[in-house]
Design a protein around this motif. Sequence first.
Motif, PDB file in Angstrom:
ATOM      1  N   THR A  32       0.810  -1.216   0.000  1.00 55.98           N
ATOM      2  CA  THR A  32       0.000   0.000   0.000  1.00 55.98           C
ATOM      3  C   THR A  32       0.843   1.266   0.000  1.00 55.98           C
ATOM      4  OG1 THR A  32      -1.847  -1.052   1.135  1.00 55.98           O
ATOM      5  CG2 THR A  32      -1.645   1.334   1.391  1.00 55.98           C
ATOM      6  N   GLN A  33       0.470   2.240  -0.834  1.00 59.92           N
ATOM      7  CA  GLN A  33       0.963   3.598  -0.721  1.00 59.92           C
ATOM      8  C   GLN A  33      -0.083   4.434   0.020  1.00 59.92           C
ATOM      9  OE1 GLN A  33       3.729   5.090  -1.072  1.00 59.92           O
ATOM     10  NE2 GLN A  33       3.068   7.202  -0.923  1.00 59.92           N
ATOM     11  N   VAL A  34      -1.219   4.713  -0.612  1.00 63.76           N
ATOM     12  CA  VAL A  34      -2.314   5.417   0.056  1.00 63.76           C
ATOM     13  C   VAL A  34      -3.530   4.500   0.187  1.00 63.76           C
ATOM     14  CG1 VAL A  34      -3.957   7.344  -0.071  1.00 63.76           C
ATOM     15  CG2 VAL A  34      -1.572   7.683  -0.730  1.00 63.76           C
ATOM     16  N   PHE A  35      -3.892   3.851  -0.925  1.00 64.50           N
ATOM     17  CA  PHE A  35      -5.099   3.031  -0.946  1.00 64.50           C
ATOM     18  C   PHE A  35      -4.744   1.565  -0.755  1.00 64.50           C
ATOM     19  CE2 PHE A  35      -6.099   6.828  -3.444  1.00 64.50           C
ATOM     20  CZ  PHE A  35      -7.146   7.308  -2.664  1.00 64.50           C
ATOM     21  N   ILE A  36      -5.429   0.920   0.178  1.00 57.07           N
ATOM     22  CA  ILE A  36      -5.168  -0.467   0.516  1.00 57.07           C
ATOM     23  C   ILE A  36      -5.769  -1.373  -0.542  1.00 57.07           C
ATOM     24  CG2 ILE A  36      -5.678  -2.292   2.190  1.00 57.07           C
ATOM     25  CD1 ILE A  36      -5.560  -0.106   4.360  1.00 57.07           C
ATOM     26  N   ALA A  37      -4.923  -2.221  -1.161  1.00 58.23           N
ATOM     27  CA  ALA A  37      -5.353  -3.144  -2.210  1.00 58.23           C
ATOM     28  C   ALA A  37      -6.299  -2.448  -3.193  1.00 58.23           C
ATOM     29  CB  ALA A  37      -6.034  -4.367  -1.588  1.00 58.23           C
ATOM     30  N   PRO A  38      -5.836  -1.398  -3.879  1.00 52.39           N
ATOM     31  CA  PRO A  38      -6.729  -0.624  -4.741  1.00 52.39           C
ATOM     32  C   PRO A  38      -7.297  -1.463  -5.877  1.00 52.39           C
ATOM     33  CG  PRO A  38      -4.437  -0.067  -5.191  1.00 52.39           C
ATOM     34  CD  PRO A  38      -4.440  -0.929  -3.959  1.00 52.39           C
ATOM     35  N   ASP A  39      -8.546  -1.144  -6.237  1.00 53.32           N
ATOM     36  CA  ASP A  39      -9.200  -1.888  -7.315  1.00 53.32           C
ATOM     37  C   ASP A  39      -8.675  -1.474  -8.691  1.00 53.32           C
ATOM     38  OD1 ASP A  39     -10.843  -3.296  -5.543  1.00 53.32           O
ATOM     39  OD2 ASP A  39     -12.289  -1.656  -5.469  1.00 53.32           O
ATOM     40  N   GLY A  40      -8.273  -0.217  -8.854  1.00 50.28           N
ATOM     41  CA  GLY A  40      -7.822   0.254 -10.153  1.00 50.28           C
ATOM     42  C   GLY A  40      -6.334   0.062 -10.367  1.00 50.28           C
ATOM     43  N   ASP A  41      -5.934  -0.018 -11.632  1.00 52.75           N
ATOM     44  CA  ASP A  41      -4.525  -0.214 -11.983  1.00 52.75           C
ATOM     45  C   ASP A  41      -3.725   1.086 -11.976  1.00 52.75           C
ATOM     46  OD1 ASP A  41      -4.885  -2.931 -12.356  1.00 52.75           O
ATOM     47  OD2 ASP A  41      -5.387  -2.714 -14.481  1.00 52.75           O
ATOM     48  N   HIS A  42      -4.401   2.226 -11.879  1.00 52.53           N
ATOM     49  CA  HIS A  42      -3.719   3.502 -12.046  1.00 52.53           C
ATOM     50  C   HIS A  42      -3.290   4.136 -10.735  1.00 52.53           C
ATOM     51  CE1 HIS A  42      -5.902   3.998 -16.194  1.00 52.53           C
ATOM     52  NE2 HIS A  42      -5.005   3.035 -16.181  1.00 52.53           N
ATOM     53  N   TYR A  43      -3.609   3.511  -9.612  1.00 47.76           N
ATOM     54  CA  TYR A  43      -3.206   4.065  -8.327  1.00 47.76           C
ATOM     55  C   TYR A  43      -1.760   3.679  -8.004  1.00 47.76           C
ATOM     56  CZ  TYR A  43      -8.175   4.936  -7.643  1.00 47.76           C
ATOM     57  OH  TYR A  43      -9.459   5.370  -7.797  1.00 47.76           O
ATOM     58  N   ARG A  44      -1.122   4.518  -7.244  1.00 46.86           N
ATOM     59  CA  ARG A  44       0.262   4.265  -6.873  1.00 46.86           C
ATOM     60  C   ARG A  44       0.363   3.221  -5.774  1.00 46.86           C
ATOM     61  NH1 ARG A  44      -0.378   9.243  -8.776  1.00 46.86           N
ATOM     62  NH2 ARG A  44       1.281  10.055 -10.119  1.00 46.86           N
ATOM     63  N   VAL A  45       1.440   2.467  -5.822  1.00 46.32           N
ATOM     64  CA  VAL A  45       1.797   1.524  -4.765  1.00 46.32           C
ATOM     65  C   VAL A  45       3.200   1.914  -4.315  1.00 46.32           C
ATOM     66  CG1 VAL A  45       0.302  -0.338  -5.581  1.00 46.32           C
ATOM     67  CG2 VAL A  45       2.629  -0.133  -6.495  1.00 46.32           C
ATOM     68  N   ARG A  46       3.732   1.207  -3.319  1.00 50.41           N
ATOM     69  CA  ARG A  46       5.051   1.572  -2.800  1.00 50.41           C
ATOM     70  C   ARG A  46       6.137   1.530  -3.882  1.00 50.41           C
ATOM     71  NH1 ARG A  46       5.022   4.333   2.008  1.00 50.41           N
ATOM     72  NH2 ARG A  46       3.201   3.599   3.150  1.00 50.41           N
ATOM     73  N   LEU A  47       6.015   0.613  -4.821  1.00 48.17           N
ATOM     74  CA  LEU A  47       7.028   0.501  -5.860  1.00 48.17           C
ATOM     75  C   LEU A  47       7.013   1.721  -6.774  1.00 48.17           C
ATOM     76  CD1 LEU A  47       9.234  -1.103  -7.313  1.00 48.17           C
ATOM     77  CD2 LEU A  47       7.435  -2.193  -8.658  1.00 48.17           C
ATOM     78  N   THR A  48       5.844   2.076  -7.299  1.00 44.20           N
ATOM     79  CA  THR A  48       5.788   3.219  -8.214  1.00 44.20           C
ATOM     80  C   THR A  48       6.124   4.508  -7.476  1.00 44.20           C
ATOM     81  OG1 THR A  48       3.384   3.367  -7.872  1.00 44.20           O
ATOM     82  CG2 THR A  48       4.152   2.121  -9.781  1.00 44.20           C
ATOM     83  N   HIS A  49       5.706   4.608  -6.216  1.00 46.82           N
ATOM     84  CA  HIS A  49       6.080   5.784  -5.425  1.00 46.82           C
ATOM     85  C   HIS A  49       7.597   5.881  -5.296  1.00 46.82           C
ATOM     86  CE1 HIS A  49       6.529   8.579  -2.094  1.00 46.82           C
ATOM     87  NE2 HIS A  49       7.126   7.632  -1.393  1.00 46.82           N
ATOM     88  N   SER A  50       8.259   4.769  -5.008  1.00 50.79           N
ATOM     89  CA  SER A  50       9.709   4.782  -4.838  1.00 50.79           C
ATOM     90  C   SER A  50      10.417   5.192  -6.127  1.00 50.79           C
ATOM     91  CB  SER A  50      10.193   3.406  -4.369  1.00 50.79           C
ATOM     92  OG  SER A  50       9.645   3.082  -3.100  1.00 50.79           O
ATOM     93  N   LEU A  51       9.904   4.748  -7.255  1.00 45.82           N
ATOM     94  CA  LEU A  51      10.482   5.149  -8.540  1.00 45.82           C
ATOM     95  C   LEU A  51      10.310   6.649  -8.772  1.00 45.82           C
ATOM     96  CD1 LEU A  51       9.221   2.166 -10.740  1.00 45.82           C
ATOM     97  CD2 LEU A  51      11.556   2.552  -9.937  1.00 45.82           C
ATOM     98  N   GLU A  52       9.155   7.192  -8.382  1.00 44.87           N
ATOM     99  CA  GLU A  52       8.914   8.629  -8.544  1.00 44.87           C
ATOM    100  C   GLU A  52       9.815   9.437  -7.619  1.00 44.87           C
ATOM    101  OE1 GLU A  52       4.240   8.378 -10.000  1.00 44.87           O
ATOM    102  OE2 GLU A  52       4.696   8.510  -7.860  1.00 44.87           O
ATOM    103  N   VAL A  53      10.011   8.955  -6.404  1.00 42.06           N
ATOM    104  CA  VAL A  53      10.930   9.629  -5.485  1.00 42.06           C
ATOM    105  C   VAL A  53      12.343   9.634  -6.068  1.00 42.06           C
ATOM    106  CG1 VAL A  53      11.978   9.569  -3.183  1.00 42.06           C
ATOM    107  CG2 VAL A  53       9.555   9.026  -3.458  1.00 42.06           C
ATOM    108  N   ALA A  54      12.766   8.507  -6.625  1.00 36.98           N
ATOM    109  CA  ALA A  54      14.113   8.405  -7.193  1.00 36.98           C
ATOM    110  C   ALA A  54      14.310   9.376  -8.349  1.00 36.98           C
ATOM    111  CB  ALA A  54      14.373   6.968  -7.648  1.00 36.98           C
ATOM    112  N   GLN A  55      13.280   9.549  -9.167  1.00 32.24           N
ATOM    113  CA  GLN A  55      13.391  10.476 -10.294  1.00 32.24           C
ATOM    114  C   GLN A  55      13.576  11.905  -9.796  1.00 32.24           C
ATOM    115  OE1 GLN A  55      10.338  12.546 -11.292  1.00 32.24           O
ATOM    116  NE2 GLN A  55      11.761  13.690 -12.583  1.00 32.24           N
ATOM    117  N   ILE A  56      12.804  12.277  -8.772  1.00 32.64           N
ATOM    118  CA  ILE A  56      12.923  13.623  -8.215  1.00 32.64           C
ATOM    119  C   ILE A  56      14.276  13.788  -7.526  1.00 32.64           C
ATOM    120  CG2 ILE A  56      11.991  15.197  -6.469  1.00 32.64           C
ATOM    121  CD1 ILE A  56       9.205  13.976  -7.095  1.00 32.64           C
TER     122      ILE A  56
END
Length: 390
Positions: free
Chosen positions: A53-77
């Motif tokens: 989970t990043q914000v939403f627990i087990a989100p139903d949609g594919d477009h929400y962020r999870v810890r992995l995508t968040h970490s990649l975005e942090v790394a880019q910044i």
Amino acid sequence: MSALAPYASDPARSRGRQYAEPGGEQRGPRDAFQRDRDRIIHSISFRRLRHKTQVFIAPDGDHYRVRLTHSLEVAQIGRTIARVLGINEDLTEALCLAHDIGHPPFGHAGEDALQLALADRGGFDHNAHCLRTLMWLEESYPRFPGLNLTWEMLEGLAKHNGPVTAPNWAMRALDAEFPLDLGSWPSLEAQVAALADDIAYDNHDIDDGLRAGLLTLDQILTVPLVRDCWDRVKQRHPDAPEDRLLRELVREQIGVMVNDLITQCQANIRASNVSSVEAVRAAGQPIAAFSEEMGEAERTLKRFMYKNLYHHPQQLAASERAQRIVGELFAVYARDPSLMGEGWDSRCLVEEPARSRTIADYIAGMTDRFAERAHNELCGGIDRRGTPST
């Protein structure tokens, strides 16, 4: 990479790794911090972030962020800021990629449940657990536990929010094994990674909150920073559809915060006259920071997000359900460690508090969906409304 600034972390001057690695084991032309980054990316713990989970627990949609995508975005910044400041991009990126590895399933809700379960056994802290995972629990190499990361990498993860003046049981044990100078400030790379994290989740969580319908445009425009950025975006693109403007708004806010951070960092570097990474650690205060005005604007945005998104009734209900899942799993494994399998049961053949901390290690490594599946099998499950499944 361009030439490093004198206050940057230099891989050629690293304090080394906990376990010596003969030169013949080095593969290819990578330096020490590049190897750290690659070890993180190839680790099992990093891969598991895609179902945490990043914000939403087990989100139903594919477009929400999870810890992995968040970490990649942090790394880019983080890498963008590091390049402008002349600090080590690879170390900054590695710290950004690894910073959330210690989170249990269901994010802070899962952490709260483990903290409660270990309340009389020292508690649970995701930052210290990140270090436990990377130093002890990962099993990738034949001759040593963990990933055997550099001192600079581990120091940055331990202290990215500043000196650790009251280390918990986990941090004390790790520091005793490989001292990390917990009382000093960390490298500038670690300071930048921490603020890149703030920038990423402050803004990308707005995007996810709007997508989920838990935030509205009218709500977020009550935040002065958001209002100012929205007005500029509307002025530049008066005829664009609202959904595209909202995405441009997030980019605008990230750009404004990154530029402010870079400008303030450069001013702080000049004012403090730091000329080495040792001087950064001895400065007695952070070098990486927002301006006073942006710092207050960022705190105002955070307060808004806690009130309107993180503590939204729908989010609180999901968090309560997640805490029940983790708490009940802990109780089941405490009664019968053999249910953990995979050799974990044998690790529990120790006295307290080590026994309960081992169970927490096992649960903390779970993804959201693994925890839900285990709970369904062992406890009958809890549906999304929070009622026991039949």
